[in-house]
Design a protein around this motif. Structure first.
Motif, PDB file in Angstrom:
ATOM      1  N   GLU A 154      -3.200   4.893  12.076  1.00 36.51           N
ATOM      2  CA  GLU A 154      -3.967   5.015  13.252  1.00 36.51           C
ATOM      3  C   GLU A 154      -3.547   5.884  14.352  1.00 36.51           C
ATOM      4  OE1 GLU A 154      -5.130   1.373  14.792  1.00 36.51           O
ATOM      5  OE2 GLU A 154      -5.642   0.358  12.776  1.00 36.51           O
ATOM      6  N   THR A 155      -2.198   6.431  14.069  1.00 32.40           N
ATOM      7  CA  THR A 155      -1.600   7.335  15.039  1.00 32.40           C
ATOM      8  C   THR A 155      -1.317   8.482  14.608  1.00 32.40           C
ATOM      9  OG1 THR A 155       0.708   6.387  14.523  1.00 32.40           O
ATOM     10  CG2 THR A 155      -0.527   5.176  16.333  1.00 32.40           C
ATOM     11  N   ASP A 156      -1.243   8.914  13.337  1.00 34.98           N
ATOM     12  CA  ASP A 156      -0.944  10.306  12.612  1.00 34.98           C
ATOM     13  C   ASP A 156      -1.808  10.437  11.578  1.00 34.98           C
ATOM     14  OD1 ASP A 156       0.133  12.308  11.380  1.00 34.98           O
ATOM     15  OD2 ASP A 156       2.279  11.705  11.351  1.00 34.98           O
ATOM     16  N   GLN A 157      -2.842  11.567  11.792  1.00 33.02           N
ATOM     17  CA  GLN A 157      -3.559  11.820  10.884  1.00 33.02           C
ATOM     18  C   GLN A 157      -3.334  12.158   9.475  1.00 33.02           C
ATOM     19  OE1 GLN A 157      -6.438  14.604  12.428  1.00 33.02           O
ATOM     20  NE2 GLN A 157      -7.323  13.026  14.170  1.00 33.02           N
ATOM     21  N   SER A 158      -1.776  12.752   9.412  1.00 34.16           N
ATOM     22  CA  SER A 158      -1.486  13.410   8.274  1.00 34.16           C
ATOM     23  C   SER A 158      -0.606  12.143   7.353  1.00 34.16           C
ATOM     24  CB  SER A 158      -0.587  14.211   8.397  1.00 34.16           C
ATOM     25  OG  SER A 158       0.651  14.011   9.315  1.00 34.16           O
ATOM     26  N   ALA A 159      -0.497  10.992   7.995  1.00 28.06           N
ATOM     27  CA  ALA A 159       0.130  10.109   7.333  1.00 28.06           C
ATOM     28  C   ALA A 159      -0.605   8.656   6.875  1.00 28.06           C
ATOM     29  CB  ALA A 159       1.181   9.331   8.380  1.00 28.06           C
ATOM     30  N   VAL A 160       0.015   7.787   6.259  1.00 31.37           N
ATOM     31  CA  VAL A 160      -0.544   6.574   5.393  1.00 31.37           C
ATOM     32  C   VAL A 160       0.354   5.404   6.320  1.00 31.37           C
ATOM     33  CG1 VAL A 160      -2.061   7.504   3.984  1.00 31.37           C
ATOM     34  CG2 VAL A 160       0.261   6.831   3.491  1.00 31.37           C
ATOM     35  N   THR A 161      -0.335   4.236   6.142  1.00 28.69           N
ATOM     36  CA  THR A 161       0.489   2.917   6.739  1.00 28.69           C
ATOM     37  C   THR A 161       0.689   2.149   5.423  1.00 28.69           C
ATOM     38  OG1 THR A 161      -0.398   2.973   8.865  1.00 28.69           O
ATOM     39  CG2 THR A 161       0.699   0.911   8.018  1.00 28.69           C
ATOM     40  N   ILE A 162       1.807   1.940   5.200  1.00 32.34           N
ATOM     41  CA  ILE A 162       2.053   1.170   3.868  1.00 32.34           C
ATOM     42  C   ILE A 162       3.085  -0.287   4.112  1.00 32.34           C
ATOM     43  CG2 ILE A 162       3.108   1.482   1.337  1.00 32.34           C
ATOM     44  CD1 ILE A 162       3.100   4.381   1.669  1.00 32.34           C
ATOM     45  N   PRO A 163       2.744  -1.154   3.620  1.00 34.37           N
ATOM     46  CA  PRO A 163       4.028  -2.257   3.687  1.00 34.37           C
ATOM     47  C   PRO A 163       5.276  -1.861   3.235  1.00 34.37           C
ATOM     48  CG  PRO A 163       1.959  -2.940   3.033  1.00 34.37           C
ATOM     49  CD  PRO A 163       1.739  -1.467   2.882  1.00 34.37           C
ATOM     50  N   TYR A 164       6.362  -2.296   3.812  1.00 35.88           N
ATOM     51  CA  TYR A 164       7.607  -2.088   3.443  1.00 35.88           C
ATOM     52  C   TYR A 164       7.824  -2.574   1.836  1.00 35.88           C
ATOM     53  CZ  TYR A 164       9.160  -1.041   8.224  1.00 35.88           C
ATOM     54  OH  TYR A 164       9.459  -0.690   9.151  1.00 35.88           O
ATOM     55  N   LYS A 165       7.427  -3.413   1.428  1.00 34.59           N
ATOM     56  CA  LYS A 165       7.734  -4.044   0.062  1.00 34.59           C
ATOM     57  C   LYS A 165       6.840  -3.183  -1.045  1.00 34.59           C
ATOM     58  CE  LYS A 165       3.701  -7.519  -0.284  1.00 34.59           C
ATOM     59  NZ  LYS A 165       3.207  -8.828  -0.458  1.00 34.59           N
ATOM     60  N   ASN A 166       6.076  -2.331  -0.890  1.00 36.21           N
ATOM     61  CA  ASN A 166       5.122  -1.607  -1.699  1.00 36.21           C
ATOM     62  C   ASN A 166       5.637  -0.192  -1.754  1.00 36.21           C
ATOM     63  OD1 ASN A 166       3.662  -3.873  -2.057  1.00 36.21           O
ATOM     64  ND2 ASN A 166       1.817  -3.183  -0.814  1.00 36.21           N
ATOM     65  N   VAL A 167       6.628   0.228  -0.770  1.00 37.91           N
ATOM     66  CA  VAL A 167       6.950   1.529  -1.012  1.00 37.91           C
ATOM     67  C   VAL A 167       7.651   1.900  -2.522  1.00 37.91           C
ATOM     68  CG1 VAL A 167       8.558   3.176  -0.018  1.00 37.91           C
ATOM     69  CG2 VAL A 167       7.137   1.751   1.520  1.00 37.91           C
ATOM     70  N   PRO A 168       8.683   0.764  -2.635  1.00 41.16           N
ATOM     71  CA  PRO A 168       9.146   1.059  -3.937  1.00 41.16           C
ATOM     72  C   PRO A 168       8.078   1.142  -5.207  1.00 41.16           C
ATOM     73  CG  PRO A 168      10.436  -0.275  -2.862  1.00 41.16           C
ATOM     74  CD  PRO A 168       9.178  -0.356  -2.118  1.00 41.16           C
ATOM     75  N   VAL A 169       7.224   0.149  -5.110  1.00 40.11           N
ATOM     76  CA  VAL A 169       6.197   0.183  -6.370  1.00 40.11           C
ATOM     77  C   VAL A 169       5.428   2.000  -6.460  1.00 40.11           C
ATOM     78  CG1 VAL A 169       3.965  -0.494  -6.997  1.00 40.11           C
ATOM     79  CG2 VAL A 169       5.929  -2.160  -6.060  1.00 40.11           C
ATOM     80  N   LEU A 170       5.128   2.219  -4.952  1.00 37.59           N
ATOM     81  CA  LEU A 170       4.326   3.326  -4.942  1.00 37.59           C
ATOM     82  C   LEU A 170       5.146   4.653  -5.513  1.00 37.59           C
ATOM     83  CD1 LEU A 170       1.700   5.271  -3.956  1.00 37.59           C
ATOM     84  CD2 LEU A 170       3.018   5.500  -1.768  1.00 37.59           C
ATOM     85  N   LYS A 171       6.589   4.630  -5.174  1.00 33.95           N
ATOM     86  CA  LYS A 171       7.225   5.693  -5.620  1.00 33.95           C
ATOM     87  C   LYS A 171       7.652   5.708  -7.173  1.00 33.95           C
ATOM     88  CE  LYS A 171      10.398   6.111  -1.525  1.00 33.95           C
ATOM     89  NZ  LYS A 171      11.881   5.935  -1.050  1.00 33.95           N
TER      90      LYS A 171
END
Length: 364
Positions: free
Chosen positions: A198-215
């Motif tokens: 909601e603050t950066d059009q080039s970014a996404v918001t991700i829950p901390y716990k899901n970052v390793p899964v996404l990687k």
């Protein structure tokens, strides 16, 4: 011979049956009094109005807030209309003819780091709002630091007394994602609760716990957190003073005031603590060059009368919290958020509006 009393026995007066209207009025008065006592001393309901606590709490969640956890706070303005907002159509629903000093009954425990807490908005201590403490806007955030703690934020990570603070499981922040060019299955984003920032059009918001899964996905090249650089001054960030080049991602160190804690007064400490000394602890503060006057007397130090807390939203890049308006005084604390008893999603149709999986969900 039978003896008879010379006094005539007094008979019971016949009972007058209450009218239906009187019965309804009595029941209504009892219900209002009982509800007022329960709401004032035991617990109250609170609705989540904004996304500052996503994904722990969602817009449309309804919570029970325990007042006995930290001790019920007695009202500053006892003359008010129960179950109403401080103002309705611009008209106050309370009378400030009687203003009582801060007093709290004993509670089960103190506010602890990690607690999700409802409190009155300290920013509304400013004269332009003209509201007693108990009539200020109620907010909900997570406690990050307690009285006497030294708080530092480094690249978005909170440190308390030099140790990294555990991030809540559902807390989230903004990231830049780089892929190898292959399209991403939209279902993956939904499953991992990834949303546009909601603050950066080039970014996404991700829950901390899901970052390793996404990687772990093969087409992901990098997942990089979005931070304001260290040393960049943001005038919106407390204490709003260029001596302290702080921003929402790199902040501090700041020692939270504690009852009985004495601070030496100078330009730097006045920038950090004047708000507490003047607005929250009701002292008249004046400065004349390097001289500091408190209640008309020259002062070189100050001893705090209250405890102070540091509250932050779990949605780190979409939360107006202590980083913007400073610490929360103990007299602003309302209670501990305990359980989500109901939840609705305004973006869904009638048949999918209720979030059944959140009904009676404990708050961690």
């Amino acid at each position: 011979m039978n003896w008879k009393s010379p006094f005539k026995k007094k008979t019971d007066a016949p009972k007058v049956k209450k009218s239906k209207l009187r019965e309804w009025v009595d029941a209504l008065v009892f219900a209002v009094v009982a509800a007022t006592i329960i709401r004032g001393l035991l617990f109250s309901a609170y609705a989540i109005p904004s996304g500052s606590m996503e994904g722990t709490e969602l817009i449309g969640d309804y919570l029970f807030v325990s007042k006995i956890s930290y001790g019920p706070r007695m009202p500053n303005t006892p003359l008010s209309i129960p179950f109403t907002e401080p103002t309705v159509f611009g008209i106050k629903t309370y009378l400030d003819w009687i203003k009582l000093p801060y007093f709290r009954l004993p509670g089960i425990s103190e506010v602890k780091k990690g607690d999700v807490v409802v409190f009155n908005k300290p920013e509304e201590a400013d004269a332009k709002y003209d509201r007693p403490v108990d009539q200020r806007t109620a907010l909900i955030k997570r406690c990050q630091a307690t009285p006497g703690d030294e708080l530092t934020i480094v690249n978005g990570q909170v440190y308390i007394n030099g140790k990294a603070s555990k991030n809540a499981d559902e807390s989230q922040t903004d990231y830049h994602i780089t892929t190898d060019g292959k399209e991403f299955n939209q279902q993956v984003f939904e499953d991992l609760n990834i949303k546009p920032s909601e603050t950066d059009q080039s970014a996404v918001t991700i829950p901390y716990k899901n970052v390793p899964v996404l990687k772990g996905y093969s087409n992901i090249k990098s997942v990089t957190p979005v931070f304001e650089p260290s040393g960049k001054y943001d005038p919106m960030i407390f204490p709003h003073n260029e001596k302290f080049k702080w921003n929402q991602d790199n902040f501090g160190p700041l020692v939270l005031p504690k009852k009985g804690y004495t601070v030496q007064l100078n330009d730097s400490t006045m920038a950090l603590y004047r708000r507490a000394i003047e607005l929250y602890e009701n002292n008249k503060v004046e400065t004349n060059g390097k001289d500091i006057m408190i209640n008309g007397k020259e002062a070189t130090s100050y001893t705090f009368k209250m405890n102070y807390y540091w509250m932050m939203g779990d949605n780190r890049h979409n939360s107006l919290d202590c980083r913007f308006w400073g610490y929360v005084p103990e007299d602003h604390i309302v209670g501990k958020a305990m359980i989500t008893f109901f939840s609705t999603d305004s973006t869904q149709d009638f048949f999918h509006k209720v979030r059944w999986n959140r009904i009676l969900k404990p708050i961690d």
